[in-house]
Scaffold this motif. Structure first.
Motif, PDB file in Angstrom:
ATOM      1  N   THR A  73       0.840  -1.206   0.000  1.00  0.00           N
ATOM      2  CA  THR A  73       0.000   0.000   0.000  1.00  0.00           C
ATOM      3  C   THR A  73       0.874   1.254   0.000  1.00  0.00           C
ATOM      4  O   THR A  73       0.603   2.219  -0.722  1.00  0.00           O
ATOM      5  CB  THR A  73      -0.926  -0.004   1.233  1.00  0.00           C
ATOM      6  N   THR A  74       1.938   1.238   0.790  1.00  0.00           N
ATOM      7  CA  THR A  74       2.847   2.381   0.833  1.00  0.00           C
ATOM      8  C   THR A  74       3.564   2.562  -0.493  1.00  0.00           C
ATOM      9  O   THR A  74       3.750   3.698  -0.962  1.00  0.00           O
ATOM     10  CB  THR A  74       3.870   2.210   1.977  1.00  0.00           C
ATOM     11  N   THR A  75       3.982   1.463  -1.114  1.00  0.00           N
ATOM     12  CA  THR A  75       4.654   1.538  -2.416  1.00  0.00           C
ATOM     13  C   THR A  75       3.745   2.204  -3.443  1.00  0.00           C
ATOM     14  O   THR A  75       4.159   3.120  -4.169  1.00  0.00           O
ATOM     15  CB  THR A  75       5.046   0.134  -2.903  1.00  0.00           C
ATOM     16  N   VAL A  76       2.498   1.748  -3.510  1.00  0.00           N
ATOM     17  CA  VAL A  76       1.543   2.320  -4.459  1.00  0.00           C
ATOM     18  C   VAL A  76       1.276   3.788  -4.131  1.00  0.00           C
ATOM     19  O   VAL A  76       1.290   4.660  -5.007  1.00  0.00           O
ATOM     20  CB  VAL A  76       0.222   1.522  -4.458  1.00  0.00           C
ATOM     21  N   GLY A  77       1.054   4.070  -2.847  1.00  0.00           N
ATOM     22  CA  GLY A  77       0.745   5.434  -2.433  1.00  0.00           C
ATOM     23  C   GLY A  77       1.890   6.396  -2.672  1.00  0.00           C
ATOM     24  O   GLY A  77       1.673   7.553  -3.077  1.00  0.00           O
ATOM     25  N   LEU A  78       3.123   5.938  -2.452  1.00  0.00           N
ATOM     26  CA  LEU A  78       4.284   6.782  -2.715  1.00  0.00           C
ATOM     27  C   LEU A  78       4.390   7.087  -4.204  1.00  0.00           C
ATOM     28  O   LEU A  78       4.685   8.228  -4.593  1.00  0.00           O
ATOM     29  CB  LEU A  78       5.559   6.099  -2.209  1.00  0.00           C
ATOM     30  N   GLY A  79       4.127   6.079  -5.033  1.00  0.00           N
ATOM     31  CA  GLY A  79       4.134   6.309  -6.482  1.00  0.00           C
ATOM     32  C   GLY A  79       3.097   7.348  -6.886  1.00  0.00           C
ATOM     33  O   GLY A  79       3.362   8.236  -7.706  1.00  0.00           O
ATOM     34  N   GLN A  80       1.913   7.250  -6.281  1.00  0.00           N
ATOM     35  CA  GLN A  80       0.846   8.209  -6.588  1.00  0.00           C
ATOM     36  C   GLN A  80       1.225   9.616  -6.116  1.00  0.00           C
ATOM     37  O   GLN A  80       0.966  10.609  -6.796  1.00  0.00           O
ATOM     38  CB  GLN A  80      -0.466   7.759  -5.933  1.00  0.00           C
ATOM     39  N   ALA A  81       1.849   9.698  -4.951  1.00  0.00           N
ATOM     40  CA  ALA A  81       2.247  10.996  -4.412  1.00  0.00           C
ATOM     41  C   ALA A  81       3.331  11.647  -5.269  1.00  0.00           C
ATOM     42  O   ALA A  81       3.288  12.864  -5.524  1.00  0.00           O
ATOM     43  CB  ALA A  81       2.742  10.831  -2.972  1.00  0.00           C
ATOM     44  N   MET A  82       4.299  10.852  -5.702  1.00  0.00           N
ATOM     45  CA  MET A  82       5.353  11.385  -6.571  1.00  0.00           C
ATOM     46  C   MET A  82       4.747  11.909  -7.863  1.00  0.00           C
ATOM     47  O   MET A  82       5.149  12.955  -8.384  1.00  0.00           O
ATOM     48  CB  MET A  82       6.376  10.288  -6.864  1.00  0.00           C
ATOM     49  N   SER A  89       7.310   9.198 -12.623  1.00  0.00           N
ATOM     50  CA  SER A  89       7.589   8.051 -11.762  1.00  0.00           C
ATOM     51  C   SER A  89       6.651   6.904 -12.092  1.00  0.00           C
ATOM     52  O   SER A  89       5.606   7.085 -12.718  1.00  0.00           O
ATOM     53  CB  SER A  89       7.426   8.444 -10.285  1.00  0.00           C
ATOM     54  N   MET A  90       7.036   5.715 -11.639  1.00  0.00           N
ATOM     55  CA  MET A  90       6.172   4.546 -11.746  1.00  0.00           C
ATOM     56  C   MET A  90       6.559   3.571 -10.647  1.00  0.00           C
ATOM     57  O   MET A  90       7.590   3.727  -9.986  1.00  0.00           O
ATOM     58  CB  MET A  90       6.253   3.902 -13.125  1.00  0.00           C
ATOM     59  N   ILE A  91       5.708   2.562 -10.455  1.00  0.00           N
ATOM     60  CA  ILE A  91       5.985   1.543  -9.445  1.00  0.00           C
ATOM     61  C   ILE A  91       6.198   0.197 -10.129  1.00  0.00           C
ATOM     62  O   ILE A  91       5.788  -0.013 -11.278  1.00  0.00           O
ATOM     63  CB  ILE A  91       4.853   1.445  -8.405  1.00  0.00           C
ATOM     64  N   ALA A  92       6.859  -0.710  -9.416  1.00  0.00           N
ATOM     65  CA  ALA A  92       7.083  -2.070  -9.919  1.00  0.00           C
ATOM     66  C   ALA A  92       6.848  -3.041  -8.771  1.00  0.00           C
ATOM     67  O   ALA A  92       7.542  -2.988  -7.753  1.00  0.00           O
ATOM     68  CB  ALA A  92       8.502  -2.221 -10.464  1.00  0.00           C
ATOM     69  N   LEU A  93       5.839  -3.894  -8.923  1.00  0.00           N
ATOM     70  CA  LEU A  93       5.426  -4.815  -7.871  1.00  0.00           C
ATOM     71  C   LEU A  93       5.517  -6.258  -8.336  1.00  0.00           C
ATOM     72  O   LEU A  93       5.647  -6.548  -9.532  1.00  0.00           O
ATOM     73  CB  LEU A  93       3.972  -4.532  -7.460  1.00  0.00           C
ATOM     74  N   ARG A  94       5.381  -7.162  -7.373  1.00  0.00           N
ATOM     75  CA  ARG A  94       5.240  -8.580  -7.699  1.00  0.00           C
ATOM     76  C   ARG A  94       3.778  -8.908  -8.018  1.00  0.00           C
ATOM     77  O   ARG A  94       2.868  -8.201  -7.596  1.00  0.00           O
ATOM     78  CB  ARG A  94       5.684  -9.445  -6.515  1.00  0.00           C
ATOM     79  N   GLU A  95       3.572  -9.977  -8.747  1.00  0.00           N
ATOM     80  CA  GLU A  95       2.219 -10.463  -9.026  1.00  0.00           C
ATOM     81  C   GLU A  95       1.715 -11.268  -7.820  1.00  0.00           C
ATOM     82  O   GLU A  95       2.466 -12.047  -7.232  1.00  0.00           O
ATOM     83  CB  GLU A  95       2.206 -11.357 -10.262  1.00  0.00           C
ATOM     84  N   PRO A  96       0.449 -11.094  -7.454  1.00  0.00           N
ATOM     85  CA  PRO A  96      -0.101 -11.889  -6.344  1.00  0.00           C
ATOM     86  C   PRO A  96      -0.253 -13.365  -6.727  1.00  0.00           C
ATOM     87  O   PRO A  96      -0.501 -13.698  -7.894  1.00  0.00           O
ATOM     88  CB  PRO A  96      -1.482 -11.260  -6.107  1.00  0.00           C
TER      89      PRO A  96
END
Length: 556
Positions: A73-82, A89-96
């Protein structure tokens, strides 16, 4: 507040072509999976590989507790804030994984107003990557038993087949099974078992490979069994690597989606963070660094597992240099580390907080050992008091680290502005002096001891007889210069999940050592690590449903 799935279903999702255009990608670069998902052609790399790299920001956390930390949630939110601050900016996550999704987690695409979307599709079959991994893995497993059945030309000892089967579901009944029953034409009977797909070496390889040909070469190196003489049998010996790579030709391409606020997001690969390295793919990370000025990614579980492996495994193999680490913590989780029961975490307790904050302080110290600047993201809960928040900020300040409040769960990108500004300020004032913890030419035991002593805080390390024998065997076979992937409980810095906070005076016991030659690391197993989880008494799946209009409920 609305549930995660309600928030996601009400989101104003933009066509994925519009998200791609923000990154400078054209129509021909996309392979569409519906309106809101696309794979990125690997040809894009050739066009952008000489671009300067953006800043690489890793999001990690303290040791997880039932109180919750909110790393994704923080990773996504930080990307949105940036993005709100006008930064490219963009984010890179693992697949669930489907297993935890239907088991306990109920989904893993962020939460509240900081989610990746389309949430339901990301949490379910997405673009089929996990199915491809499962198929490639089980093809190799089938070819092993077929070789034994068809006269055993490779002299495989059935008692020394070390490559199990996989499926992306929690099913404890499949952990240990017997195969080949039924008669002469049904195979050679032997013990076997299933792991969950995210624990597969194929998954780890996908997330460490540079391209399709590197993927295929890594497949060829997988050690699947040993002969009666004790010699390793590889996928190359079975001539399986070509067909396996063929099944993975689309899975290796990064998946592009977006957040609730239309920030671009790569979601690609998903190895376990205890049995493997717990990071999204190298392909997605390196491409994201070329397409943006700031790439925000995460590593699984606490920094003792995820960040350590991100640095020593992923960064080592991919040649990455992280610029900053964000360590996620909550007042609730710190009080839990200080011995407070879950039902009492909403009550102010500075004494427990002063005990539990030692866990956060150890993670801050560990990140400093790698030479990477750090920021603490204090994920705020409604029950947090000002005195508690001030206490955490002051203790972080003593260690030379800024702590910023994060309220992205309830406010989205706007709730992450303080965190984003702190990240940008730290990036501007502190330069990363990234360094690895150990050299590859050091003995296996020394590498393990360095991780246990330096990162976990252990006094000593012991090896069972089985682990000692495996260690000698791997060194004799020429695998001694591989890095080490520690498999350890995520709940404690030690190998005992009940020892919270910052335990001292403990020894770590390595009970087993496994070889992942294709992925390129040795797995040192401590404690009771499950590679095939089971479902809880009441699985999350029991609350999930779909109606006649196709509306999904129960994901969270």
């Amino acid at each position: 507040m609305k549930t995660d799935i309600q928030i996601a279903q009400e989101a104003k999702v933009r066509p994925i072509s519009e998200i791609a255009s923000m990154l400078g990608l054209a129509e021909d670069d996309l392979e569409y999976y519906g309106k809101y998902k696309a794979k990125i052609s690997l040809d894009v790399w050739e066009r952008v590989k000489n671009n300067p790299d953006g800043k690489l920001i890793l999001v990690t956390a303290i040791n997880p507790t039932p109180a919750g930390e909110g790393k994704t949630t923080t990773t996504v939110g930080l990307g949105q804030a940036m993005f709100k601050l006008g930064k490219k900016s963009m984010i890179a996550l693992r697949e669930p994984s489907l297993g935890p999704c239907f088991g306990i987690k109920g989904g893993a695409a962020g939460g509240g107003y900081a989610q990746a979307v389309p949430m339901e599709e990301i949490n379910l079959h997405f673009t089929g990557d996990f199915h491809a991994i499962t198929s490639a893995h089980n093809l190799l497993a089938a070819m092993i038993d077929n070789s034994i059945q068809q006269g055993n030309p490779l002299n495989i000892d059935p008692r020394q087949v070390v490559f199990r089967r996989v499926m992306d579901m929690n099913d404890r009944a499949l952990r240990n099974i017997v195969i080949g029953l039924g008669g002469k034409m049904d195979g050679v009977p032997r013990q076997n078992g299933f792991d969950i797909t995210v624990a597969s070496e194929i998954m780890a390889i996908l997330c460490l490979a540079d391209d399709l040909m590197d993927l295929k070469e890594r497949f060829a190196k997988i050690v699947v069994a040993y002969t009666y003489d004790g010699l390793p049998i590889t996928a190359r010996d079975l001539e399986a690597q070509g067909a396996m790579a063929l099944l993975m030709k689309d899975a290796i391409k990064p998946n592009l989606v977006q957040t609730l606020e239309n920030t671009p997001a790569f979601i690609h690969g998903g190895p376990f963070a205890n049995i493997a390295h717990g990071c999204n793919s190298v392909v997605a990370t390196k491409l994201g660094l070329k397409l943006t000025d700031y790439l925000i990614t995460e590593a699984g579980f606490g920094a003792d597992l995820g960040a350590e492996k991100f640095f020593n495994l992923k960064c080592r193999y991919a040649g990455l240099k992280p610029d900053l680490t964000v360590i996620v913590a909550t007042v609730r989780a710190l009080k839990s580390n200080g011995g407070v029961a879950k039902e009492n975490l909403g009550t102010e307790n500075l004494e427990a907080l002063s005990q539990g904050i030692a866990n956060l302080e150890k993670h801050i110290e560990n990140i400093a050992k790698f030479g990477v600047p750090a920021v603490v993201a204090l994920n705020r809960f409604p029950t947090d008091t000002q005195a508690e928040l001030d206490f955490v900020r002051e203790r972080c300040s003593r260690l030379g680290v800024e702590a910023a409040l994060s309220e992205v769960f309830t406010q989205g990108g706007q709730g992450g502005i303080e965190l984003a500004e702190t990240v940008l300020r730290t990036l501007g004032s502190k330069e990363s002096q990234f360094k690895l913890l150990y050299d590859l030419n050091e003995p296996i035991a020394v590498k393990i001891e360095k991780i246990c002593r330096e990162v976990y805080g252990a006094d000593s390390v012991s090896f069972t007889k089985e682990a000692e024998n495996a260690l000698k065997r791997y060194e004799q076979l020429g695998y001694g210069e591989l890095p080490v992937c520690m498999a350890k409980t995520q709940y404690s810095l030690s190998d005992d999940p009940t020892r919270l906070g910052r335990p001292t005076g403990f020894s770590v016991t390595v009970r087993e050592l496994r070889l992942s030659a294709g992925a390129g690391f040795l797995v040192a197993i401590t404690g009771n690590i499950m590679t095939m989880p089971g479902l809880p008494k009441r699985p999350a799946a029991m609350n999930m449903d779909i109606d006649a209009e196709g509306k999904i409920t129960g994901l969270f």
